[in-house]
Design a protein around this motif. Structure first.
Motif, PDB file in Angstrom:
ATOM      1  N   THR A  26       0.839  -1.198   0.000  1.00  0.00           N
ATOM      2  CA  THR A  26       0.000   0.000   0.000  1.00  0.00           C
ATOM      3  C   THR A  26       0.873   1.247   0.000  1.00  0.00           C
ATOM      4  O   THR A  26       1.993   1.238   0.527  1.00  0.00           O
ATOM      5  CB  THR A  26      -0.923   0.024   1.227  1.00  0.00           C
ATOM      6  N   ASN A  29       0.424   5.893  -0.450  1.00  0.00           N
ATOM      7  CA  ASN A  29      -0.452   7.056  -0.574  1.00  0.00           C
ATOM      8  C   ASN A  29      -0.101   7.841  -1.826  1.00  0.00           C
ATOM      9  O   ASN A  29       1.068   8.103  -2.111  1.00  0.00           O
ATOM     10  CB  ASN A  29      -0.327   7.963   0.657  1.00  0.00           C
ATOM     11  N   TYR A  30      -1.127   8.198  -2.573  1.00  0.00           N
ATOM     12  CA  TYR A  30      -0.927   8.994  -3.784  1.00  0.00           C
ATOM     13  C   TYR A  30      -2.125   9.927  -3.940  1.00  0.00           C
ATOM     14  O   TYR A  30      -3.273   9.488  -3.901  1.00  0.00           O
ATOM     15  CB  TYR A  30      -0.811   8.080  -5.011  1.00  0.00           C
ATOM     16  N   ARG A  48      -4.767   9.686  -1.317  1.00  0.00           N
ATOM     17  CA  ARG A  48      -5.572   8.464  -1.236  1.00  0.00           C
ATOM     18  C   ARG A  48      -4.670   7.247  -1.053  1.00  0.00           C
ATOM     19  O   ARG A  48      -3.569   7.183  -1.585  1.00  0.00           O
ATOM     20  CB  ARG A  48      -6.403   8.295  -2.509  1.00  0.00           C
ATOM     21  N   LYS A  49      -5.151   6.287  -0.281  1.00  0.00           N
ATOM     22  CA  LYS A  49      -4.415   5.055  -0.060  1.00  0.00           C
ATOM     23  C   LYS A  49      -4.646   4.123  -1.233  1.00  0.00           C
ATOM     24  O   LYS A  49      -5.779   3.822  -1.592  1.00  0.00           O
ATOM     25  CB  LYS A  49      -4.873   4.400   1.240  1.00  0.00           C
ATOM     26  N   ARG A  50      -3.577   3.653  -1.836  1.00  0.00           N
ATOM     27  CA  ARG A  50      -3.690   2.813  -3.023  1.00  0.00           C
ATOM     28  C   ARG A  50      -2.967   1.487  -2.806  1.00  0.00           C
ATOM     29  O   ARG A  50      -2.095   1.365  -1.944  1.00  0.00           O
ATOM     30  CB  ARG A  50      -3.124   3.535  -4.247  1.00  0.00           C
TER      31      ARG A  50
END
Length: 326
Positions: free
Chosen positions: A142, A144-145, A148-150
């Motif tokens: 995981t 963050n981009y 948002r957590k991706r």
């Protein structure tokens, strides 16, 4: 930075296949072994937390032995000589030695020295670890981009590695060894002294001139030239080629090492530099497939016959020939 399922966060992102370009396979073994060590540390810490003690020295002898069994089993996979040492500690009930190992895992990291003369081959160690409770975590991570957590599309391994920090110039990618050296079987003679020392040389292949380029284009065509340049100067192509060799069922018999539908042409160094320059003024290179060639072959309908008797003095024209005596 990406985080795996154990909560291990990466400090540096790198392509593990880039290690192959330096022919330093040992780093791949190091990555897998240390990823397994992270699993070992996670197991010991979770078991330690169940005992509810504030410091490792508060562990009872029974609790300490139950924790010490994990690093003992780990080194048993690594090296038999290390196993003898850990078994001796356990046999003697050496509390101080066991506490030293467990305290290091709880407060810092587990460390071992993997000798070069081990009875076990390195790939066997990796395979045995993969089939044990210390199997490395190789799964989606995981990150963050844009707030948002991706979740990553591919499986990624996060593992500690021993690295030297070196000063690098700005265009480090453009001066990587894989772009300078040719590993595709083209022999290069460096000097008369060592001409016959080896079948081939690892020195950089000489840059082709205009004549060689025209010959290659005439015989091989545009796709051949694109393939030749891309294989030699594209970092992405090198990475894909290494991956194909590593995972292919018959690595010595690969029909096509790179699927150009997946990785099309255009990432070679020359085009990358040119595209970067054009981007600075708002322009961008775009590949458009041709429906036909620029110079289609047309057969001439007229045939011209030259009588060398009427041409004159061929030698004076810089030509050679003999006149017909008939």
């Amino acid at each position: 930075m990406p985080v795996d399922k154990m909560g291990v966060r990466a400090d540096v992102i790198m392509d593990p296949k880039s290690t192959i370009s330096r022919l330093n396979v040992g780093r791949l073994y190091e990555r897998n072994v240390k990823a397994s060590m992270s699993v070992l540390e996670n197991i010991v810490r979770n078991e330690y937390n169940k005992y509810g003690v504030a410091e490792p020295y508060e562990l009872t002898d029974k609790q300490l032995v139950s924790l010490f069994v994990y690093p003992k089993d780990f080194v048993n996979i690594i090296d038999n000589r290390l196993t003898d040492y850990y078994n001796d500690i356990l046999k003697r009930h050496d509390r101080e030695a066991m506490l030293s190992v467990i305290e290091e895992i709880i407060t810092d990291k587990f460390r071992i020295y993997l000798t070069m003369d081990s009875d076990k081959r390195k790939y066997e160690i990796v395979e045995d670890l993969a089939n044990s409770i210390f199997k490395p975590v190789y799964d989606k991570v995981t990150y963050n981009y844009d707030g948002r957590k991706r979740l990553s599309k591919n499986n990624i391994m996060i593992a500690p590695m021993y690295m030297f920090q070196l000063n690098k110039i700005a265009d480090a990618v453009l001066t990587s060894s894989s772009a300078k050296l040719n590993h595709f079987g083209i022999p290069v003679v460096t000097s008369k002294a060592d001409r016959y020392s080896l079948p081939s040389k690892n020195s950089p292949v000489r840059t082709q001139g205009e004549t060689e380029g025209r010959i290659f284009a005439a015989y091989g065509g545009r796709e051949f030239l694109a393939e030749l340049k891309d294989l030699n100067t594209s970092i992405d192509s090198h990475s894909t080629a290494y991956e194909t060799i590593l995972i292919h069922k018959t690595p010595t018999n690969i029909l096509r090492i790179i699927d150009r539908k997946v990785l099309p042409y255009g990432s070679e160094r020359g085009l990358t530099i040119l595209n970067s320059l054009w981007n600075s003024i708002g322009m961008e290179l775009e590949y458009v497939k041709e429906d036909k060639t620029f110079y289609p072959y047309k057969e001439s309908k007229e045939t011209t016959i030259i009588d060398i008797n009427e041409v004159g003095d061929l030698d004076a024209m810089g030509l050679t020939g003999e006149k017909d005596e008939d």
